[in-house]
Structures are given as structure tokens and as C-alpha cells.
Design an enzyme around this catalytic site. Structure first.
Site, PDB file in Angstrom:
ATOM      1  N   CYS A  63      -1.233  11.259  62.589  1.00 40.79           N
ATOM      2  CA  CYS A  63      -0.203  11.863  61.979  1.00 40.79           C
ATOM      3  C   CYS A  63      -0.292  11.720  60.580  1.00 40.79           C
ATOM      4  CB  CYS A  63       0.973  12.053  62.634  1.00 40.79           C
ATOM      5  SG  CYS A  63       1.843  10.295  62.620  1.00 40.79           S
ATOM      6  N   ALA A  66       1.062   7.999  59.888  1.00 36.74           N
ATOM      7  CA  ALA A  66       0.159   7.101  60.138  1.00 36.74           C
ATOM      8  C   ALA A  66      -0.602   7.163  58.851  1.00 36.74           C
ATOM      9  CB  ALA A  66      -0.837   7.392  61.324  1.00 36.74           C
ATOM     10  N   ARG A  97      -2.902  -2.988  61.689  1.00 37.42           N
ATOM     11  CA  ARG A  97      -4.186  -2.256  61.210  1.00 37.42           C
ATOM     12  C   ARG A  97      -4.591  -3.729  60.420  1.00 37.42           C
ATOM     13  NH1 ARG A  97      -6.001   0.949  56.923  1.00 37.42           N
ATOM     14  NH2 ARG A  97      -7.422   2.333  57.842  1.00 37.42           N
ATOM     15  N   HIS A 197      -2.071  10.725  53.802  1.00 36.70           N
ATOM     16  CA  HIS A 197      -2.705  10.064  52.500  1.00 36.70           C
ATOM     17  C   HIS A 197      -2.273  10.729  51.164  1.00 36.70           C
ATOM     18  CE1 HIS A 197      -6.091   9.259  55.762  1.00 36.70           C
ATOM     19  NE2 HIS A 197      -5.272   8.422  55.712  1.00 36.70           N
TER      20      HIS A 197
END
Lengths: 486, 519
Positions: A63, A66, A97, A197
Site C-alpha cells: 500500500c 508501505a 527492510r 513513493h
């Protein structure tokens, strides 16, 4: 069983047809647009992308939260990133991550910590702005060396009408211009991580560049200043990249965002060139830096010696002969190491077939590294790519490569079953599915807890890892000897 | 250049080479604008003080490093325990990616789960169409025997009505009318993952027992002699449920483990991917209404489910994740009491072996101080075991523990002389724990993988017990329940203790006189 290109294309067509048969008609029509075969000479891969996932199919996508907290903002090490909303999002993305960084965690750096507003029912009913104010106060008290705060919105924030921008402005004033960035990355926005992003990039533009101005006027620049954009330093990738740029004579003034600090972001408009690795997640800010500050940007690829050499030369072309010579010197310096790696691993990997399904830049960028080892990519696809990714992919893939966009769990299994690659490179959710099937697998998000894979140092690790995955004795044990060989 | 093809350097060695340490130093000096080392040191020391702890404990809004997850995670945990069942999470799709990753990192297994992939339009108009299409797709693609629906916070905030949506989906033909789609609302902003487990477990039983959302008559209870068993949200579910089956087998009684996810999270690598494996059958789930009694291993995971079962006429027994001798004694005696069967001699012998092991090793554990954090019931079980080992569970913390748990823990402390200086911390997080470990240090810490940050910062050796465990492999395959499980926990504690003693005594000519060969 080596098929001709035409046979491969026919097989892919049949395979796609077979896979689509399982779906209700409406879904089959929608999914058909995302599955295809690359045809040599075409400007893209012939699939639609960046479209909503179909409900109920087990998409692998994440999503917007994220994409913003998990990818872009999370690695900025000297800022505190609040997962604003219920506890889960921050918990599941806590330190998973592998964005490496140097710092004293909890004191001057905060990447591997989980800060959450842990929303309760009353916060949903009455709104969370007051709570957010208090959270910021408490952060300022308990973590006095933080250089800034970001508010990473989870789903409820946008739904209950909270005004996190107003809170951020208010607290920014109250704390003498302390950087506080509201980010509207609620998980329901957009169709995947990708919008996250973009939103995160825009938040840097609006709240770091536009609002703050030049925070470090004393910073001395040189003609050789570059910024690394779109490297999240997974397993140290940005470090094994940075070292090459420095060795060729460049000065890396910022890393976005792996092991990056707020000051590095702030100073980026002073760079002479932005070098962009993950185009998907950071092309937005690169374009902005070019438009507003006149900093040109160039894409590069640091997977595998062929692409690394090509990229070093491309980057060097933006500079004078000193840097061009530097690039040649670096390429020559690492050549014996690369040759030794290839001599050792290529004979073990030659001709092996690989299927990829990843995010960001990797569905295309890693292909060169595999080819350096004599391996062949027979299928690839993007979790959250756009058409410009698929256009760029045409430079990497061969005629007849199977392409799958936003693949479903079901499709991916069927494709692997039919194509029978020697290796699948994808994520944690896919890893054990394929290993159960007896197919060697490497996680290509986290590097399967290995890495770095970028740069020359990283390629040695990459080659070793692919070899250990494929030529692993465990795959000879999956069938009990008393069962007849299939 | 330090990298070489013959002996490839991994990240943990590569970046210690001088070319990289120089790079780090230069980057910090030239570009990062980080605070001066002296200031970092000063704040680092301040953060260890009682003064800092006071401020830290005065927090009212900020949560740092919590030891809990959200309801929907527990929902998925419960749902995969039923035969051929796929969890269907109504809401944003990113959540499902997170649950699947989280479980796969812990169990090193695939976790199948789907989302209704709601986006902005669904936020405005509601997620009905996502439900209608989603159920049809899941049903056709993955051919599940059952689809268990739960929610994310998005669907809860906009107020989607699962019961009505599932009905409409059936009317629209996405799934057959008689197909089993139990559901539970599992808002992430209420409770934690253990609440989600509870809600889904109750939702599934309600579905089968109370007439499948008004579509068939409610079942009539025809009592039999069997026993139902609820494990609760449990990171050791694979090892634990197998041990429980063995124990029930030794008793020779009829039993139903409701929500048996021990096979689906432990499938073989033999060339076949089993999306579904094992699990409580739908028939067993319906028939579990008739059982004589239900035992819940985790009271705080079944706060709604157990009363629901009791209302249907069964006796219910709530335990608190029993670990060790007394805890297991109680479990076995309850089974014996409920079934009228004697405790098998084999188990009595195992009890003796666990006591034997404790007697052999107790000198090393006696009087040692421990900090424990985790889910409320796990904390209780571990603390109870430590007390019977003569250790002191000095700090016991559960982010998702409430008042009832606090009271129960205090009663446990009060029951033992070793509990005298012990304190319970409901609703606190691991940043609180960090302060405690500095101001009131203990010898060992028990917790999940995230405890490694506490171990690094405070020097308290970590014994990994809890969920999730990401950085050690295969622990979930071992039981912590039963006498056998108690032995496992004892060995994990001892191993870490001996490692700590060895690590503290290995400098030649300085400390190695205590580097003993026999301990």
C-alpha cells in the site's frame, strides 16, 4: 527441451489462456491485460500496469503507507517517523527492510524503532490531532537529538478528517522551525506502494525544500558533487555503490534515502548531478530537482559488472576528463575481481533459467547481473510498475520473455510450474511456496538477508548467493528415494 | 579492495574493512550534520537514568516499540486453522501483504490470505463491490472449503457491514447460497492481535452453531464426552498443538482442537506446495458444540469465545499458557477431571523427568532475576515457571495486558516468596522496558526477536521466547506446553545462561580461571 522463440511464444500464449480460465469472466478480462509476452521491437512489454488490483486474487502488492514509510522515508536515519494510526502497520514494517545505517539507535538515529500513535477507538471517534500534538511533544522531550519528525498516515487518518498539516505547522513554529513533515500516505490511496513513493517525494519537495529553504548555507560545494537517489541501502547497497563513485573522483553529498540524514536531503539541490538508481520510487523528486534547481539526473544500474561499467561511464560523461579517467581506473581496478567471480561461478550457472517478480527497478535492473553469470531471464514482472518501467524493460529482456504485471499467487504458481525455471527471484510471501515445490529461490527484496548486491563488492555476493540457491544439495533430497523417480 | 571471489565477504565482514570504515567516517564528518559525539554520549547516558525513566513513564500518547500487533493479524492466525480455509480480509490490500510477510518470517512457511483490495472509491462508496467480486474470485481460484472474512481498520472506519455484504454477495451469485463464509469485525484500533483471534474464533463457532447468520436453524446441542481445545494466538502453535495431540492421545479421549494450524504452518518440502494442509474440519467445528467442555490455553485470547461457548451449555476452563510443572499439572488434572480418565503413567513419568532436570540445573537459575515481555498469557506462564525454578520474574510487561491481567499477575507474585520484588507492567512498551533494564537491572530478558535491541542497548542477555521470532530458526517447531515443553524452555534458559557465563570468563590470564569445563 530448448524451445525456439516461436515455440516459447506459443507456450506462453497457451499458458496465459489456461491460467485465465480459472477466473470469472469479468476478472479474466481484467487480468488478461496484465499478462503477455515481450515481442522484440515493441516499445513496451504489451501489458497494462499501475491499475487497481482485482479483489480476492492474492495480489502481492502493498500500500501507499508501505511506499512512503517503508521505502522512502523510513531509512532517513536522524528523523523519527511516526506510524500514525493503529499499531499494526508500524509493527509489521518494523526494521524488516534491512535499511542499514550508522548511528546510535534511540539517541541520534531511529530507523530500527517503531514509533506509533497506537490509535484506539476514541481516537477514531474524536479525531487524533490532539494526540498527535502530544506525541510530538513527547518525542521532543525523550528524543532531543532527533532532527525532524514525519507523520506517516495510516488508513484512518484520511477517513476521519484529521488535519495533520495544521498540527505539523503549529508544532514546527512551537519548536523553532523543527522539521515536521505530514505525509498523506494512507494505505487506501492509489493502487499499490507506488503512489506512496510519489506522495513521499512530494512531501520532501513541499516540506523540506519549499518550506525550509537553505538550512546549511555554509556547506561548501565542489564541481564533482553528486547525490545518490533511490538506493535504500538494503544490506549496505548504497555503501558498495558510494565507494565506486568516490573512487572515480566524485563527491557524494547525499544518499536518498538509505543511511541518509535530513541534512543530506536538504543539501541535495546543491549537487551537480543526481544519479538515480530506483527510478520508480524517486523519479519524481529527481524531476523536481531538475526543474526547480537545474540539477540534471541520470539513471544508472549497479547490478553486475557489465551494467556497472556502462553506468560508471555514463555518469562520468557528465564530468571532465579527470572523472572519465577515474571511471576507467575503477573499472580496471575491479576487473580482476569480477573475472575471478565469473570464472568461479559462471560454469556452475551457465544456461540456468530465472523467473523474477519484484518491485521497483529490479524486474529489469538485475537482468544484466544474471546474464554476466550466463543465466537467462525467461519471465519477469512488476509489483507496482508503470508503463515507463515496462518501456525501460524492453532494453533488458529477450524476445519471448513471459511478462506478468501485478501477478496473483495463483498465476505465479502456474507459470513457474509450466516454465520450470532453475531459480525464482521474488519476495518473502513467495519464497516458501516455490521452495516447497522444489524450486530454488532467492528473495530479491531483502537479498534474503544477505547483500549488498550493488556494486562490484556486491556482485561477488550476488554470484555466490545465486550459486548456493541453485546448486544446493537440498534440492536433491526433496523426493524420498523409495518413491519412483518422476 | 577486500572483497574476493575465493572467500566472499558478507555484509557483516565487508563493511568493517578500512575502505568502508573510512567511507563511513568521512560521510558522517562531511555530509550528515549529526550531533557531536560528546553530545550523543551525554544523551545516551541520560537516557539510562531514573530521571529519564520518569519522563518516559509519564508518556500519555506516544508508543515506542510496542509488543503487540493489530487485531487482523490474529484473525488470520485463527482462520488458517480450519480445513481448506482461506482468510479474506476486507479493507486495504497492503495490510494482507503485511500479515502474510509477518507470519512467513516467523514460521518460514507460506501464508495464504486474500484482500478485498479496497481503494479510494471504496472509501467513498463502501466496499460492497469489492466483497462481491473478491469472494467470487477467491472461490473460483483457490477452491477453498470455507472463506473466513475479517476486516482492516479502513473497512471499520467507513462502517462496512459484513453480514449484509456477504448476504448480498450470495444473492448476486458470487458464491453459492449454502457456502460457509463466517465473519468477524476485527478493528485494528481495538485491542490487539489476541483480540482478533478471539473475535474470529467466536465468529466461526457462531456461524456453525447458531444457524449460519440466520440461513439455517441453529444446531441443537447433543452433549457427548469429547473435549474442545483452544490454543489461542501462539507462536509455538506447530510444536504445541502436536504435543497437545500426543497428550490427548495418551489419555485416549475424544477431542477437537478448534483452529488447528499446526500443519498448514509446517508443510514438507517434497515438490508440492500445499496451500491448505490439516486444520479442523468444518464438520468437527460444527460438532464441537456437543463437547462436554472446552479448555482454553490462553484466557486473554478467548475472553469472548469462552463465554460464548459457556452460554451454549459447555463447561469452560481457562488457563494461562501453562509452562512448567505446576502449569502442566493443572492442565492434566483439568483434563482428567473433565473426562474422568486417570492421568496416564507415561505423562507422570515425563513429569518426573522434568522435575529431575530442574533439580539437576536449579543451582544456576535460583535467585536469578528476569524481565519478561510478551502476550499476557505467555507472560503468566513463563513467570509461573520461573517462580517454580526459584528465579524472580522482576519485570513482567505486556503491551496488550489490561487490569484483569495485572491483578492476576500480582496474585501470582503474591503466591511465591520469589515474587516479592516482582512488578507487573500492563499497557507499557519496550521503551519503558529499556528504562527498567537500566534503572533496575536483571540478569536475563525473555522476549521475542525485538528484544535483541534491548540486549544490545542494556547488555541484558536475551532468551528468545515469544512471537515473532524472526532471527532464529525453527523454534516454533518445539512445544513449550506439556512437561516436554517445559523441558525445552528450561534448556533454552540454561543454554543462554551458560553462554553468558562462558562469554564472561574467556579472557586468557584474566578471567578464564572460571572458564569451566563442567558446569
Amino acid at each position: 527441451m530448448s524451445l525456439t522463440v516461436e515455440q516459447v511464444k506459443q507456450r506462453n500464449k497457451d499458458l496465459i489462456k489456461e491460467v485465465l480460465e480459472v477466473y470469472p469472466d469479468k476478472t479474466a478480462k481484467r487480468r488478461a491485460k496484465h499478462l503477455g509476452t515481450f515481442e522484440e521491437g515493441k516499445p513496451d512489454c504489451g501489458v497494462k500496469s499501475n491499475i487497481k488490483s482485482v479483489p480476492g486474487v492474492m495480489t502481492i502488492r502493498g500500500c501507499a503507507y508501505a511506499g512512503s514509510k517503508g521505502v522512502v522515508w523510513g531509512p532517513i536515519k536522524d528523523m523519527i517517523h511516526i506510524s500514525h494510526g493503529p499499531v499494526g502497520c508500524g509493527q509489521y514494517s518494523w526494521a524488516s527492510r534491512r535499511n542499514y545505517y550508522i548511528g546510535t539507535t534511540g539517541i541520534d538515529t531511529f530507523v530500527t524503532m517503531q514509533f506509533t500513535s497506537d490509535f484506539q477507538e476514541k481516537d477514531i471517534v474524536f479525531g487524533g490531532d490532539k494526540k498527535l500534538e502530544k506525541i510530538i511533544d513527547e518525542i521532543q522531550e525523550l528524543f532531543p537529538l532527533n532532527h525532524g519528525i514525519t507523520v506517516q498516515s495510516e488508513c484512518p487518518i484520511g477517513l476521519i478528517g484529521d488535519d495533520i498539516e495544521a498540527v505539523s505547522k503549529k508544532k514546527n513554529k512551537e519548536y523553532n522551525g523543527h522539521t515536521i513533515v505530514p505525509v498523506r500516505c494512507e494505505g487506501f490511496r492509489g493502487v499499490s506502494q507506488s503512489l506512496g513513493h510519489h506522495i513521499a517525494n512530494d512531501a520532501v519537495r513541499d516540506w523540506i525544500f519549499d518550506k525550509a529553504g537553505d538550512k546549511h548555507p555554509e556547506f561548501q560545494t565542489t564541481p564533482y558533487d553528486v547525490a545518490i537517489i533511490g538506493d535504500y541501502n538494503i544490506g549496505g547497497d548504497a555503501w558498495s555503490s558510494r565507494i565506486l563513485l568516490e573512487e572515480m573522483g566524485l563527491r557524494v553529498i547525499a544518499q536518498w534515502s538509505g543511511d541518509g540524514s535530513l541534512a543530506e536531503l536538504e543539501n541535495t539541490p546543491k549537487a551537480k548531478l543526481n544519479v538515480l538508481h530506483c527510478y520508480r520510487s524517486m523519479n519524481y523528486i529527481s524531476r523536481h530537482l531538475e526543474e526547480k534547481y537545474g540539477v540534471p539526473w541520470v539513471e544508472y544500474n549497479f547490478f553486475g559488472p557489465t551494467k556497472i561499467a556502462e553506468s560508471l561511464r555514463t555518469i562520468a560523461n557528465f564530468f571532465d576528463d579527470k572523472i572519465k579517467e577515474g571511471a576507467e581506473r575503477v573499472i580496471a581496478k575491479y576487473q580482476p575481481l569480477m573475472q575471478a567471480v565469473i570464472d568461479k561461478y559462471r560454469p556452475r550457472l551457465e544456461g540456468k533459467k530465472v523467473m523474477l517478480y519484484v518491485g521497483g527497478l529490479r524486474p529489469r535492473h538485475v537482468i544484466g547481473a544474471y546474464e554476466d553469470l550466463g543465466m537467462e531471464i525467461v519471465g519477469t514482472g512488476y509489483e507496482f510498475g508503470h508503463n515507463d518501467d515496462y518501456q525501460r524493460t524492453t532494453h533488458y529482456v529477450k524476445d519471448g520473455t513471459l511478462i506478468y504485471d501485478d501477478v496473483t499467487g495463483f498465476e505465479f504458481e502456474k507459470f513457474v510450474e509450466a516454465v520450470q525455471p532453475d531459480l525464482v527471484g521474488s519476495g518473502i510471501k513467495e519464497k516458501y511456496v516455490f521452495q516447497k515445490m522444489g524450486v530454488p529461490f532467492r528473495q530479491m527484496h531483502s537479498w534474503d538477508y544477505s547483500g549488498p548486491y550493488h556494486g562490484y563488492d556486491g556482485f561477488a555476493i550476488f554470484a555466490r548467493d545465486m550459486d548456493m540457491a541453485i546448486n544446493n544439495p537440498v534440492w536433491g533430497l526433496t523426493k524420498a528415494p523409495w518413491k519412483s523417480a518422476a | 579492495m577486500s572483497q574476493n571471489a575465493e572467500k566472499v565477504l558478507d555484509h557483516f565482514n565487508l563493511f568493517r574493512e578500512p575502505e568502508y570504515t573510512n567511507l563511513f567516517e568521512n560521510k558522517r564528518k562531511e555530509f550528515e550534520f549529526m550531533p557531536p559525539d560528546a553530545q550523543v554520549e551525554e544523551v545516551r547516558e541520560w537516557a539510562k537514568t531514573a530521571e529519564y525513566q520518569e519522563k518516559n513513564f509519564a508518556r500519555e500518547a506516544l508508543v515506542v516499540n510496542p509488543a503487540k500487533a493489530c487485531q487482523p493479524l490474529g484473525a488470520v492466525f485463527a482462520a488458517v486453522g480450519f480445513e481448506g480455509t482461506i482468510p479474506f480480509v476486507h479493507g486495504s490490500q497492503g495490510c494482507v501483504a503485511y500479515y502474510r510477510s509477518h507470519f512467513s518470517r516467523h514460521f518460514k512457511e507460506p501464508t495464504s490470505c486474500v484482500s478485498s483490495s479496497m481503494t479510494e472509491d471504496a472509501a467513498v462508496f463502501g466496499g460492497l463491490n469489492n466483497m462481491i467480486d473478491g469472494l467470487a474470485n477467491t472461490y473460483n481460484m483457490y477452491k477453498p472449503k470455507m472463506i473466513a472474512v475479517s476486516t482492516t481498520c479502513m473497512a471499520e472506519v467507513i462502517g462496512d457491514d459484513l453480514n449484509a455484504f456477504i448476504k448480498t454477495s450470495k444473492e448476486k451469485g458470487s458464491i453459492p447460497e449454502e457456502y460457509d463464509v463466517p465473519f468477524a469485525h476485527t478493528p485494528a484500533f481495538v485491542g490487539s492481535h489476541i483480540t482478533g483471534y478471539d473475535n474470529v474464533m467466536k465468529g466461526i463457532l457462531q456461524h456453525f452453531w447458531d444457524g449460519k447468520a440466520g440461513t439455517v436453524p441453529a444446531l441443537e446441542r447433543k452433549p457427548n464426552e469429547s473435549i474442545n481445545f483452544l490454543g489461542g494466538f501462539d507462536g509455538y502453535t506447530v510444536g504445541n498443538l502436536r504435543e497437545i495431540k500426543r497428550i490427548f492421545g495418551l489419555f485416549g479421549i475424544d477431542y477437537t482442537i478448534i483452529g488447528d494450524n499446526s500443519d498448514v504452518w509446517d508443510t514438507p518440502t517434497d515438490g508440492e506446495f500445499r496451500m491448505y494442509d490439516g486444520g479442523t474440519t468444518l464438520e468437527q467445528t460444527a460438532n464441537s458444540l456437543n463437547a462436554k467442555a472446552t479448555i482454553s490455553m490462553q484466557e486473554f485470547c478467548t475472553e469472548k469465545t469462552l463465554p460464548f461457548i459457556a452460554e451454549h451449555g459447555q463447561e469452560v476452563v481457562a488457563l494461562n499458557h501453562p509452562i512448567g510443572v505446576k502449569g502442566t499439572d493443572k492442565l492434566l488434572m483439568e483434563i482428567s477431571r473433565l473426562t474422568g480418565k486417570a492421568i496416564p503413567a507415561e505423562l507422570e513419568k515425563e513429569r518426573g523427568r522434568l522435575v529431575d532436570a530442574i533439580a539437576d540445573s536449579t543451582a544456576h537459575i535460583h535467585g536469578q532475576k528476569f524481565a519478561i515481555y510478551g502476550d499476557p498469557d505467555l507472560c503468566y506462564g513463563l513467570a509461573e515457571f520461573l517462580l517454580e525454578l526459584g528465579a524472580e520474574p522482576t519485570h513482567v510487561l505486556a503491551t496488550n495486558g489490561g487490569k484483569a491481567w495485572e491483578k492476576k499477575m500480582q496474585e501470582l507474585f503474591d503466591s511465591s516468596p520469589f515474587g516479592k520484588n516482582c512488578k507487573v507492567y500492563p499497557g507499557k512498551d519496550l521503551w519503558h522496558m529499556r528504562s527498567l533494564l537500566f534503572t533496575d537491572p536483571v540478569d536475563f530478558l525473555i522476549g521475542n526477536t525485538y528484544g535483541k535491541y534491548l540486549e544490545r542497548d542494556t547488555g541484558t542477555p536475551l532468551i528468545r521466547i515469544g512471537f515473532p521470532i524472526f532471527d532464529r530458526h525453527h523454534k516454533h517447531r518445539y512445544p513449550v506446553w506439556g512437561y516436554q515443553g517445559g523441558l525445552n524452555v528450561l534448556v533454552w534458559i540454561l543454554d543462554r545462561m551458560f553462554d553468558a557465563i562462558d562469554a564472561n570468563t574467556n579472557i586468557p590470564a584474566k578471567t578464564d580461571y572460571s572458564f569451566d569445563i563442567i558446569r
